[in-house]
Design a protein around this motif. Structure first.
Motif, PDB file in Angstrom:
ATOM      1  N   ALA A   1      11.288 -11.180   5.765  1.00  0.00           N
ATOM      2  CA  ALA A   1      12.139 -11.387   4.595  1.00  0.00           C
ATOM      3  C   ALA A   1      11.312 -11.825   3.385  1.00  0.00           C
ATOM      4  N   VAL A   2      10.358 -12.710   3.630  1.00  0.00           N
ATOM      5  CA  VAL A   2       9.460 -13.150   2.549  1.00  0.00           C
ATOM      6  C   VAL A   2       8.694 -11.952   1.988  1.00  0.00           C
ATOM      7  N   ALA A   3       8.186 -11.118   2.887  1.00  0.00           N
ATOM      8  CA  ALA A   3       7.417  -9.943   2.453  1.00  0.00           C
ATOM      9  C   ALA A   3       8.274  -8.972   1.659  1.00  0.00           C
ATOM     10  N   ALA A   4       9.526  -8.785   2.067  1.00  0.00           N
ATOM     11  CA  ALA A   4      10.415  -7.892   1.328  1.00  0.00           C
ATOM     12  C   ALA A   4      10.612  -8.388  -0.104  1.00  0.00           C
ATOM     13  N   GLY A   5      10.828  -9.693  -0.242  1.00  0.00           N
ATOM     14  CA  GLY A   5      10.984 -10.265  -1.578  1.00  0.00           C
ATOM     15  C   GLY A   5       9.731 -10.129  -2.422  1.00  0.00           C
ATOM     16  N   LEU A   6       8.582 -10.373  -1.819  1.00  0.00           N
ATOM     17  CA  LEU A   6       7.319 -10.246  -2.554  1.00  0.00           C
ATOM     18  C   LEU A   6       7.042  -8.793  -2.935  1.00  0.00           C
ATOM     19  N   THR A   7       7.405  -7.875  -2.064  1.00  0.00           N
ATOM     20  CA  THR A   7       7.212  -6.454  -2.382  1.00  0.00           C
ATOM     21  C   THR A   7       8.020  -6.064  -3.606  1.00  0.00           C
ATOM     22  N   ILE A   8       9.271  -6.486  -3.646  1.00  0.00           N
ATOM     23  CA  ILE A   8      10.125  -6.176  -4.796  1.00  0.00           C
ATOM     24  C   ILE A   8       9.568  -6.809  -6.070  1.00  0.00           C
ATOM     25  N   ALA A   9       9.043  -8.035  -5.941  1.00  0.00           N
ATOM     26  CA  ALA A   9       8.517  -8.729  -7.114  1.00  0.00           C
ATOM     27  C   ALA A   9       7.206  -8.122  -7.609  1.00  0.00           C
ATOM     28  N   LEU A  10       6.343  -7.742  -6.682  1.00  0.00           N
ATOM     29  CA  LEU A  10       5.005  -7.276  -7.056  1.00  0.00           C
ATOM     30  C   LEU A  10       4.924  -5.771  -7.286  1.00  0.00           C
ATOM     31  N   PHE A  11       5.733  -5.025  -6.550  1.00  0.00           N
ATOM     32  CA  PHE A  11       5.683  -3.556  -6.628  1.00  0.00           C
ATOM     33  C   PHE A  11       7.097  -3.017  -6.841  1.00  0.00           C
ATOM     34  N   PRO A  12       7.682  -3.275  -8.008  1.00  0.00           N
ATOM     35  CA  PRO A  12       9.114  -2.997  -8.194  1.00  0.00           C
ATOM     36  C   PRO A  12       9.473  -1.533  -8.316  1.00  0.00           C
ATOM     37  N   ARG A  13       8.535  -0.678  -8.650  1.00  0.00           N
ATOM     38  CA  ARG A  13       8.887   0.712  -8.929  1.00  0.00           C
ATOM     39  C   ARG A  13       8.360   1.634  -7.846  1.00  0.00           C
ATOM     40  N   ARG A  14       9.190   2.598  -7.491  1.00  0.00           N
ATOM     41  CA  ARG A  14       8.788   3.669  -6.579  1.00  0.00           C
ATOM     42  C   ARG A  14       8.889   4.965  -7.361  1.00  0.00           C
ATOM     43  N   SER A  15       7.747   5.449  -7.865  1.00  0.00           N
ATOM     44  CA  SER A  15       7.778   6.631  -8.721  1.00  0.00           C
ATOM     45  C   SER A  15       7.966   7.911  -7.932  1.00  0.00           C
TER      46      SER A  15
ATOM     47  N   LEU B   1       0.823  -1.212   0.000  1.00  0.00           N
ATOM     48  CA  LEU B   1       0.000   0.000   0.000  1.00  0.00           C
ATOM     49  C   LEU B   1       0.857   1.262   0.000  1.00  0.00           C
ATOM     50  N   ILE B   2       2.012   1.195   0.656  1.00  0.00           N
ATOM     51  CA  ILE B   2       2.934   2.332   0.600  1.00  0.00           C
ATOM     52  C   ILE B   2       3.383   2.564  -0.845  1.00  0.00           C
ATOM     53  N   ARG B   3       3.773   1.489  -1.527  1.00  0.00           N
ATOM     54  CA  ARG B   3       4.317   1.638  -2.886  1.00  0.00           C
ATOM     55  C   ARG B   3       3.253   2.025  -3.901  1.00  0.00           C
ATOM     56  N   THR B   4       1.981   1.836  -3.570  1.00  0.00           N
ATOM     57  CA  THR B   4       0.918   2.299  -4.455  1.00  0.00           C
ATOM     58  C   THR B   4       0.331   3.622  -3.965  1.00  0.00           C
ATOM     59  N   HIS B   5       1.023   4.234  -2.993  1.00  0.00           N
ATOM     60  CA  HIS B   5       0.729   5.598  -2.553  1.00  0.00           C
ATOM     61  C   HIS B   5      -0.678   5.753  -1.969  1.00  0.00           C
ATOM     62  N   GLN B   6      -1.088   4.775  -1.186  1.00  0.00           N
ATOM     63  CA  GLN B   6      -2.385   4.864  -0.529  1.00  0.00           C
ATOM     64  C   GLN B   6      -2.316   5.810   0.670  1.00  0.00           C
ATOM     65  N   SER B   7      -3.460   6.300   1.087  1.00  0.00           N
ATOM     66  CA  SER B   7      -3.516   7.250   2.197  1.00  0.00           C
ATOM     67  C   SER B   7      -3.354   6.535   3.535  1.00  0.00           C
ATOM     68  N   ILE B   8      -3.079   7.314   4.563  1.00  0.00           N
ATOM     69  CA  ILE B   8      -2.969   6.765   5.916  1.00  0.00           C
ATOM     70  C   ILE B   8      -4.258   6.058   6.310  1.00  0.00           C
ATOM     71  N   THR B   9      -5.397   6.646   5.969  1.00  0.00           N
ATOM     72  CA  THR B   9      -6.686   6.056   6.339  1.00  0.00           C
ATOM     73  C   THR B   9      -6.878   4.694   5.685  1.00  0.00           C
ATOM     74  N   VAL B  10      -6.519   4.589   4.424  1.00  0.00           N
ATOM     75  CA  VAL B  10      -6.633   3.307   3.724  1.00  0.00           C
ATOM     76  C   VAL B  10      -5.713   2.272   4.359  1.00  0.00           C
ATOM     77  N   ILE B  11      -4.478   2.663   4.646  1.00  0.00           N
ATOM     78  CA  ILE B  11      -3.527   1.726   5.244  1.00  0.00           C
ATOM     79  C   ILE B  11      -4.003   1.297   6.632  1.00  0.00           C
ATOM     80  N   ALA B  12      -4.486   2.246   7.438  1.00  0.00           N
ATOM     81  CA  ALA B  12      -4.973   1.916   8.775  1.00  0.00           C
ATOM     82  C   ALA B  12      -6.130   0.927   8.712  1.00  0.00           C
TER      83      ALA B  12
END
Length: 241
Positions: free
Chosen positions: A217-231, A152-163
């Motif tokens: 560690a698993v989540a870090a790898g999945l984040t890189i695989a699924l959300f590779p770009r930080r615009s 959700l961070i990498r897709t730039h969601q709001s604090i309310t959405v993340i909460a």
């Protein structure tokens, strides 16, 4: 910005992490004690505990994310630091070194506070929870939690959405994991200091933390695989527990 101002800023953020993690554990432990007193049905007790935790966590994220990012979790702090290591506003080593002790101290303080509010003696838990099944459950629970936050961070969601998403995930994970989803080393350590519904024996703490680190560690790898770009630079205010 002067070094003195930066120091004050870090102290303020660390206080937010201490307070947020402490209140989270207070909610978990306190609602567990209340649930035991209100019902003899263990399923109903877990439901009450899960609902209180999910709702309280969401509130804490909305309140404190603008201050510290509302990590409330050493694994979240470490994974975000790793994923953002090349970002201009990346977490520095001194920030990590301040956040994690604050989170652990908050977790212990939160358990003691809940004990005091319900007039329960503070004592080490005798509830053994570590088994091969709960180890796997903690890997899954932590990987899912961290992936929700980082995705959700990498897709730039709001604090309310993340909460809302994090609270919902934790509420669900209470039920779909055999460990009831601790998913947080600071919370795990804190829950060692209450021999009540939410407690965990010291012998189970290290296996749980090992599973949580692996899940991160698993989540870090999945984040890189699924959300590779930080615009854009990720605002720390959009991080989670």
């Amino acid at each position: 910005m002067s070094g003195h101002s930066r120091g004050r800023g870090l102290a303020r953020r660390s206080l937010a992490e201490f307070l947020g993690t402490g209140l989270l554990v207070t909610i978990v432990v306190g609602s567990g004690i209340a649930a035991q007193r209100l019902s003899a049905d263990t399923g109903l007790q877990l439901l009450e505990n899960a609902l209180a935790t999910a709702m309280g966590l969401g509130v804490l994220i909305v309140l404190l994310a603008p201050v510290s990012g509302a990590h409330f979790n050493p694994v979240v702090t470490l994974v975000i630091a790793i994923l953002e290591r090349r970002a201009p506003d990346r977490m520095r080593l001194r920030e990590i070194a301040a956040y994690i002790p604050a989170q652990i101290a908050g977790g212990i303080g939160g358990a003691i506070l809940a004990n005091l509010m319900f007039a329960v003696p503070t004592a080490l838990s005798t509830t053994d929870r570590a088994t091969p099944a709960t180890f796997l459950a903690e890997v899954v629970a932590t990987a899912g939690l961290v992936l929700v936050i980082t995705g959700l961070i990498r897709t730039h969601q709001s604090i309310t959405v993340i909460a809302t998403a994090v609270g919902g995930y934790i509420g669900a994970a209470y039920w779909f994991t055999s460990s009831t989803s601790f998913a947080n080393p600071a919370v795990t350590i804190g829950r060692m200091f209450t021999d009540t519904f939410a407690g965990v024996a010291h012998a189970s703490v290290l296996p749980f933390i090992a599973a949580q680190i692996l899940g991160g560690a698993v989540a870090a790898g999945l984040t890189i695989a699924l959300f590779p770009r930080r615009s854009a630079v990720v605002p720390r205010a959009r991080t989670g527990p």
